[in-house]
Write a protein that holds these residues in place. Structure first.
Motif, PDB file in Angstrom:
ATOM      1  N   ARG A 297       2.714   1.639  -3.439  1.00  0.00           N
ATOM      2  CA  ARG A 297       1.794   1.987  -4.527  1.00  0.00           C
ATOM      3  C   ARG A 297       1.354   3.446  -4.441  1.00  0.00           C
ATOM      4  NH1 ARG A 297      -3.029  -2.132  -5.378  1.00  0.00           N
ATOM      5  NH2 ARG A 297      -1.270  -3.459  -5.957  1.00  0.00           N
TER       6      ARG A 297
ATOM      7  N   TRP B 251       1.759   6.711  -6.964  1.00  0.00           N
ATOM      8  CA  TRP B 251       0.664   7.612  -7.341  1.00  0.00           C
ATOM      9  C   TRP B 251       1.061   9.077  -7.133  1.00  0.00           C
ATOM     10  CZ3 TRP B 251      -5.190   7.357  -6.975  1.00  0.00           C
ATOM     11  CH2 TRP B 251      -5.691   6.208  -7.589  1.00  0.00           C
TER      12      TRP B 251
ATOM     13  N   ASN C 239      -3.987  -4.123 -10.129  1.00  0.00           N
ATOM     14  CA  ASN C 239      -5.039  -3.149  -9.766  1.00  0.00           C
ATOM     15  C   ASN C 239      -4.430  -1.819  -9.322  1.00  0.00           C
ATOM     16  OD1 ASN C 239      -7.120  -5.076 -10.225  1.00  0.00           O
ATOM     17  ND2 ASN C 239      -6.833  -5.910  -8.177  1.00  0.00           N
TER      18      ASN C 239
ATOM     19  N   ARG D  86       0.832  -1.215   0.000  1.00  0.00           N
ATOM     20  CA  ARG D  86       0.000   0.000   0.000  1.00  0.00           C
ATOM     21  C   ARG D  86       0.862   1.260   0.000  1.00  0.00           C
ATOM     22  NH1 ARG D  86      -3.440   0.022   5.025  1.00  0.00           N
ATOM     23  NH2 ARG D  86      -4.496   1.768   3.997  1.00  0.00           N
TER      24      ARG D  86
ATOM     25  N   TRP E 168      -4.605   0.993 -10.514  1.00  0.00           N
ATOM     26  CA  TRP E 168      -5.485   2.154 -10.683  1.00  0.00           C
ATOM     27  C   TRP E 168      -6.380   2.392  -9.467  1.00  0.00           C
ATOM     28  CZ3 TRP E 168     -10.592   0.763 -10.298  1.00  0.00           C
ATOM     29  CH2 TRP E 168     -10.885  -0.595 -10.478  1.00  0.00           C
ATOM     30  N   ARG E 169      -6.517   1.401  -8.576  1.00  0.00           N
ATOM     31  CA  ARG E 169      -7.422   1.557  -7.439  1.00  0.00           C
ATOM     32  C   ARG E 169      -6.852   2.518  -6.406  1.00  0.00           C
ATOM     33  NH1 ARG E 169      -9.591  -4.537  -5.978  1.00  0.00           N
ATOM     34  NH2 ARG E 169     -10.908  -4.811  -7.848  1.00  0.00           N
ATOM     35  N   PRO E 170      -7.612   3.516  -5.988  1.00  0.00           N
ATOM     36  CA  PRO E 170      -7.117   4.448  -4.962  1.00  0.00           C
ATOM     37  C   PRO E 170      -7.124   3.809  -3.576  1.00  0.00           C
ATOM     38  CG  PRO E 170      -9.377   5.005  -5.540  1.00  0.00           C
ATOM     39  CD  PRO E 170      -8.959   3.892  -6.471  1.00  0.00           C
ATOM     40  N   ASP E 171      -6.234   4.281  -2.739  1.00  0.00           N
ATOM     41  CA  ASP E 171      -6.149   3.858  -1.339  1.00  0.00           C
ATOM     42  C   ASP E 171      -5.955   5.152  -0.546  1.00  0.00           C
ATOM     43  OD1 ASP E 171      -5.536   2.877   1.162  1.00  0.00           O
ATOM     44  OD2 ASP E 171      -3.943   1.523   0.494  1.00  0.00           O
ATOM     45  N   TRP E 172      -7.050   5.861  -0.315  1.00  0.00           N
ATOM     46  CA  TRP E 172      -6.952   7.236   0.160  1.00  0.00           C
ATOM     47  C   TRP E 172      -6.341   7.340   1.550  1.00  0.00           C
ATOM     48  CZ3 TRP E 172      -6.781   9.888  -3.845  1.00  0.00           C
ATOM     49  CH2 TRP E 172      -7.663   9.710  -4.924  1.00  0.00           C
TER      50      TRP E 172
END
Length: 458
Positions: free
Chosen positions: A88, A92, A222, A85, A224-228
């Protein structure tokens, strides 16, 4: 672990990192040497452009540096999900930053002119930046992935990838700057293209390694998936690191601008002396990275004794390196500076005369420069970044830059005065940051009040 054990562990971890930093430095050194052969004006322009680029790059690199202590702490806890996490979201943030920053690289000419640079040098520097600026995207991706690998103590691969990149850069520079091997003679544009190619090759290599050797982390699955939640944590840790680095590098960039006010020859001499000082700084930076990783592991385990012993050892190693460098710079100044110039260059005597004085000043700031970067590495390891950011900004901008201007121009010391201001700024940072770590932060590691994740608020 004993002090001897810490020394061996830091050496095993730090030596490949030092080698990697030296190889990375060799990329910039190749540009400086080859452009020095090409012409003093080209060297002056790329010295200016390089300072401008690295101000922007190193602020963005804060997100990559934030990944290092977060991954190190997560690895100590056996938390592989947090490793993925954090890495990644570091990627971003680096990509988003590159998009936002690109206009400053594309339209750099009016900014350089507003800084008082000569028209011809500013035009050449801007031309370089329009091409080299595209290398910001792969460069920041590489920064994140190298931090991820370093935190997992996979430092050998970082060394070899960076060495390979340095070779690619040298060969591409030789072909495109001078028009060798049937390539067109492109001068500073050739150097810029070589920089983009080098960063691209590094990015591909480090991504392949991460995917093939560490598939359990699924970094790009994956993607492209956000992990805010993790995005915010990396952002909160990375921005102060970036601003701290920006404060320091912009002090050196401001010194390049001031040297530019003194003329083309002083600026070229400044570029050479700064390259030599930067080479020795890479050793301290590698030790600082090792300190961050080791401190991050101790922080993850809440091991205060391990953190303290490691801090003593890495600081002592930095001091030994500083002593060796001081002797080198004071006794071998002319031969070192001569490496960057042709023997028949008509401006050689002037550059040598100025450069020897600047290198003497560089010898003075070896101790304090090493001490401040080691302290920063230790503080980042325990995820303490906000107060150090303020200390650094005060040291570099309130002490360093005004002192450079006053000593260089008001008191008429010229280039020596500009560099004396750098010494004062770095000394101030070293004292405050070391006090911060040894008198405050280290006492909180292991205490229940310290959060296991996130940034210490000081």
């Amino acid at each position: 672990m004993t002090y001897g054990g810490h020394t061996r562990a830091i050496a095993l971890l730090g030596l490949p990192l030092i080698g990697g930093h030296l190889a990375q430095f060799a990329i910039g050194l190749t540009d400086t040497v080859m452009l020095g052969w090409y012409g003093v004006e080209a060297l002056a322009a790329v010295t200016l452009a390089g300072s401008y680029f690295f101000v922007l790059f190193l602020f963005g690199a804060g997100f990559g540096w934030a990944v290092m202590p977060m991954v190190a702490a997560a690895a100590a806890e056996g938390d592989e999900t947090s490793i993925r996490r954090a890495t990644r979201m570091g990627l971003w943030l680096s990509l988003l930053y590159s998009v936002v920053t690109m206009p400053l690289l594309w339209w750099s000419y009016p900014i350089l002119r507003a800084m008082g640079q000569e028209v011809q040098v500013a035009e050449m520097a801007a031309t370089y930046l329009r091409v080299a600026g595209w290398g910001l995207f792969p460069a920041l991706i590489v920064m994140v992935l190298k931090s991820y690998l370093a935190a997992l103590e996979r430092t050998q691969i970082i060394l070899w990838i960076t060495v390979a990149a340095a070779v690619v850069n040298a060969l591409t520079n030789y072909a495109l700057i001078f028009g060798n091997w049937g390539a067109p003679e492109l001068g500073v544009i050739g150097a810029a293209i070589a920089s983009v190619v080098t960063n691209g090759v590094s990015m591909v290599a480090v991504m392949i390694y991460a995917v093939q050797v560490l598939p359990e982390h699924n970094l790009f699955q994956n993607f492209w998936r956000p992990d805010w939640e993790m995005f915010a944590r990396v952002f909160r840790l990375g921005v102060p690191i970036g601003l701290t680095t920006l404060s320091e590098i912009s002090m050196f960039a401001a010194s390049a601008v001031m040297m530019g006010w003194l003329g083309e020859v002083p600026l070229a001499a400044h570029g050479i002396a700064l390259q030599l000082a930067s080479a020795t700084f890479m050793v301290h930076l590698g030790l600082s990275n090792a300190a961050t990783i080791r401190a991050g592991n101790a922080y993850g385990r809440r091991d205060r004794a391990h953190l303290a012993r490691g801090g003593v050892v890495v600081t002592a190693m930095s001091l030994v390196m500083s002593a060796l460098t001081i002797v080198l710079f004071l006794t071998w100044a002319e031969p070192l500076i001569s490496l960057f110039m042709e023997n028949d260059d008509p401006q050689r005597p002037q550059i040598l005369a100025i450069g020897v004085g600047l290198l003497a000043m560089a010898a003075l700031f070896q101790l304090v420069d090493g001490a401040q970067v080691i302290a920063l590495g230790l503080l980042r390891g325990v995820q303490d970044t906000n107060i150090p950011m303020i200390m650094a900004a005060l040291s570099y901008w309130v002490v360093g830059i005004p002192a450079s201007y006053l000593l260089g121009f008001h008191y008429g010391w010229n280039g020596i005065g500009v560099w004396a201001g750098l010494v004062l700024g770095l000394a101030c940072a070293a004292v405050m940051l070391m006090i911060r770590f040894w008198m405050s932060v280290i006492n909180r590691v292991g205490a229940p009040a310290v959060p296991r994740h996130g940034v210490s608020r000081g």
